[in-house]
Design a protein around this motif. Sequence first.
Motif, PDB file in Angstrom:
ATOM      1  N   TYR A   1       0.917  -1.379  -0.180  1.00 20.94           N
ATOM      2  CA  TYR A   1       0.098   0.512   0.667  1.00 20.94           C
ATOM      3  C   TYR A   1       0.911   1.427   0.250  1.00 20.94           C
ATOM      4  O   TYR A   1       1.821   1.703   0.557  1.00 20.94           O
ATOM      5  CB  TYR A   1      -0.809   0.175   1.554  1.00 20.94           C
ATOM      6  N   GLU A   2       0.363   2.342  -1.136  1.00 22.01           N
ATOM      7  CA  GLU A   2       0.858   3.403  -0.606  1.00 22.01           C
ATOM      8  C   GLU A   2       0.062   4.090   0.487  1.00 22.01           C
ATOM      9  O   GLU A   2      -1.321   4.176   0.621  1.00 22.01           O
ATOM     10  CB  GLU A   2       1.066   4.237  -1.584  1.00 22.01           C
ATOM     11  N   VAL A   3       0.991   4.940   1.787  1.00 18.92           N
ATOM     12  CA  VAL A   3      -0.326   5.419   2.661  1.00 18.92           C
ATOM     13  C   VAL A   3      -0.174   7.193   2.802  1.00 18.92           C
ATOM     14  O   VAL A   3       1.307   7.393   2.887  1.00 18.92           O
ATOM     15  CB  VAL A   3       0.405   4.640   3.992  1.00 18.92           C
ATOM     16  N   ARG A   4      -1.013   7.683   2.946  1.00 18.10           N
ATOM     17  CA  ARG A   4      -0.813   8.626   2.824  1.00 18.10           C
ATOM     18  C   ARG A   4      -2.071   9.786   3.877  1.00 18.10           C
ATOM     19  O   ARG A   4      -2.750   8.906   4.371  1.00 18.10           O
ATOM     20  CB  ARG A   4      -1.531   9.826   1.283  1.00 18.10           C
ATOM     21  N   VAL A   5      -1.599  10.409   4.972  1.00 15.47           N
ATOM     22  CA  VAL A   5      -2.118  11.590   5.351  1.00 15.47           C
ATOM     23  C   VAL A   5      -2.093  12.967   5.161  1.00 15.47           C
ATOM     24  O   VAL A   5      -2.050  13.730   4.793  1.00 15.47           O
ATOM     25  CB  VAL A   5      -1.115  11.604   7.029  1.00 15.47           C
ATOM     26  N   CYS A   6      -3.799  13.170   4.714  1.00  8.90           N
ATOM     27  CA  CYS A   6      -3.808  14.180   4.406  1.00  8.90           C
ATOM     28  C   CYS A   6      -5.278  15.418   5.165  1.00  8.90           C
ATOM     29  O   CYS A   6      -6.269  14.982   5.477  1.00  8.90           O
ATOM     30  CB  CYS A   6      -4.949  14.205   2.735  1.00  8.90           C
ATOM     31  N   GLY A   7      -4.784  16.665   4.915  1.00  7.50           N
ATOM     32  CA  GLY A   7      -5.052  17.261   6.010  1.00  7.50           C
ATOM     33  C   GLY A   7      -4.898  18.869   5.617  1.00  7.50           C
ATOM     34  O   GLY A   7      -4.440  19.299   4.541  1.00  7.50           O
ATOM     35  N   ASN A   8      -5.809  19.880   5.857  1.00  6.61           N
ATOM     36  CA  ASN A   8      -5.451  21.200   5.913  1.00  6.61           C
ATOM     37  C   ASN A   8      -4.487  22.038   6.569  1.00  6.61           C
ATOM     38  O   ASN A   8      -4.369  22.933   6.321  1.00  6.61           O
ATOM     39  CB  ASN A   8      -7.080  22.257   6.320  1.00  6.61           C
ATOM     40  N   GLY A   9      -3.567  21.539   7.491  1.00  9.54           N
ATOM     41  CA  GLY A   9      -2.742  21.769   7.976  1.00  9.54           C
ATOM     42  C   GLY A   9      -2.725  21.112   9.951  1.00  9.54           C
ATOM     43  O   GLY A   9      -3.097  20.406   9.240  1.00  9.54           O
ATOM     44  N   ALA A  10      -2.018  21.770  10.005  1.00  7.42           N
ATOM     45  CA  ALA A  10      -1.581  21.451  11.258  1.00  7.42           C
ATOM     46  C   ALA A  10      -2.123  21.314  12.285  1.00  7.42           C
ATOM     47  O   ALA A  10      -3.478  22.129  11.843  1.00  7.42           O
ATOM     48  CB  ALA A  10      -0.657  22.187  12.044  1.00  7.42           C
ATOM     49  N   THR A  11      -3.016  20.226  13.529  1.00  9.65           N
ATOM     50  CA  THR A  11      -3.657  20.469  14.182  1.00  9.65           C
ATOM     51  C   THR A  11      -2.955  19.301  15.665  1.00  9.65           C
ATOM     52  O   THR A  11      -1.816  18.842  15.795  1.00  9.65           O
ATOM     53  CB  THR A  11      -4.895  19.319  13.935  1.00  9.65           C
ATOM     54  N   THR A  12      -3.483  19.313  16.405  1.00  7.33           N
ATOM     55  CA  THR A  12      -3.550  18.841  17.791  1.00  7.33           C
ATOM     56  C   THR A  12      -3.857  17.082  17.231  1.00  7.33           C
ATOM     57  O   THR A  12      -4.879  16.947  17.443  1.00  7.33           O
ATOM     58  CB  THR A  12      -4.447  19.368  19.240  1.00  7.33           C
ATOM     59  N   ALA A  13      -3.239  16.240  18.240  1.00 11.16           N
ATOM     60  CA  ALA A  13      -3.210  15.129  18.461  1.00 11.16           C
ATOM     61  C   ALA A  13      -3.846  15.066  19.667  1.00 11.16           C
ATOM     62  O   ALA A  13      -3.383  15.609  20.826  1.00 11.16           O
ATOM     63  CB  ALA A  13      -1.646  14.340  18.285  1.00 11.16           C
ATOM     64  N   MET A  14      -4.661  14.001  20.339  1.00 15.62           N
ATOM     65  CA  MET A  14      -5.544  14.347  20.934  1.00 15.62           C
ATOM     66  C   MET A  14      -5.126  12.467  21.382  1.00 15.62           C
ATOM     67  O   MET A  14      -5.246  11.673  20.835  1.00 15.62           O
ATOM     68  CB  MET A  14      -6.735  14.844  21.466  1.00 15.62           C
ATOM     69  N   THR A  15      -5.215  12.317  22.831  1.00 15.68           N
ATOM     70  CA  THR A  15      -4.913  10.702  23.693  1.00 15.68           C
ATOM     71  C   THR A  15      -6.118  10.321  24.747  1.00 15.68           C
ATOM     72  O   THR A  15      -6.166  11.400  26.253  1.00 15.68           O
ATOM     73  CB  THR A  15      -3.377  10.639  24.430  1.00 15.68           C
TER      74      THR A  15
END
Length: 314
Positions: free
Chosen positions: A36-50
């Motif tokens: 697979y080719e794996v991508r992460v797509c978004g509008n810009g930086a965001t906050t990672a939540m745990t």
Amino acid sequence: MHVVAAVLPDRVEVFDLVIGLQVFAAARLADGTKAYEVRVCGNGATTAMTRGQPSFGVRPSWPPSALENADTVLVPGGQPPHHAEQWVLDHVCQAADRGARIASLCTGAFTLAQTGLLDGQRATTHWLACAELAERYPSIDVDPAVLFVDHGSVLTSAGSAAVMDMCLHMVRSDYGAEIAADTARYLVMPLQRDGGQAQFIPHIPRPTDRSALQPVLEWIGHHLERPLSQTEIARAAGMSVRSLQRHFQDQLGTTAQQWLLHARIDRARQLLETTELSIDQVAEASGFGTAVTLRRHFTSQVGTAPRAYRNAFR
């Protein structure tokens, strides 16, 4: 090459996203090349939540337009999970319209629900969020007991680690059991776990107003090993059978007999987790009488047999 692209919502629940991506990134074909080719797509930086707590910043490597030729689109949950950004909804709908496979990761099911892709369908999410999903979207048949639900073009997964179960299932669907098993071995993960999400869920409903029922609930807890009729429970509560049932429905949303069954299941779970009692002794101590009766009710409610549950949770 099969392209797997994940949307990156605002305040993304990062564990669900990362473990889903890791499965596809780990998959290799027989000649050792990436499956697979794996991508992460978004509008810009965001906050990672745990688990709802902000942890660190994350920035996508691909813009939202990179979703347009993805074969599979992964949809993780954000915070709050029931309010996805419009660009996420738009791109998920566009991907579904052109025939891409859409898979929600844990509470990402709320995003799919907002798009209407789950209307009239069976679906799942983390067991803690199942009641809210069902309440917000009554047209969805929410199943809290399973690890994932596969409708072919649309999949939903249960909480957190169940994302891996679903993604391994997709690898197996795409490339066969051998490649999926190799991927599972790399991840130190069973290709298929026994049971479903039900084995992780506490079953006893708690009263919203404890004043009327709390004494009889405690009494039941002290007498679980005995055969208890509704009449005996009502007598202990100082009520008629009809009043007892009304209080149980009003405060717990269930019947006295169903609550008793769930209390016995939870007692059996506790004994399986913490004692060396045999299955016959667990059955007797939890009020089921025989191992056969315990096994029938336990498997029906928890989704796995008592011995398998003990092996997994001790």
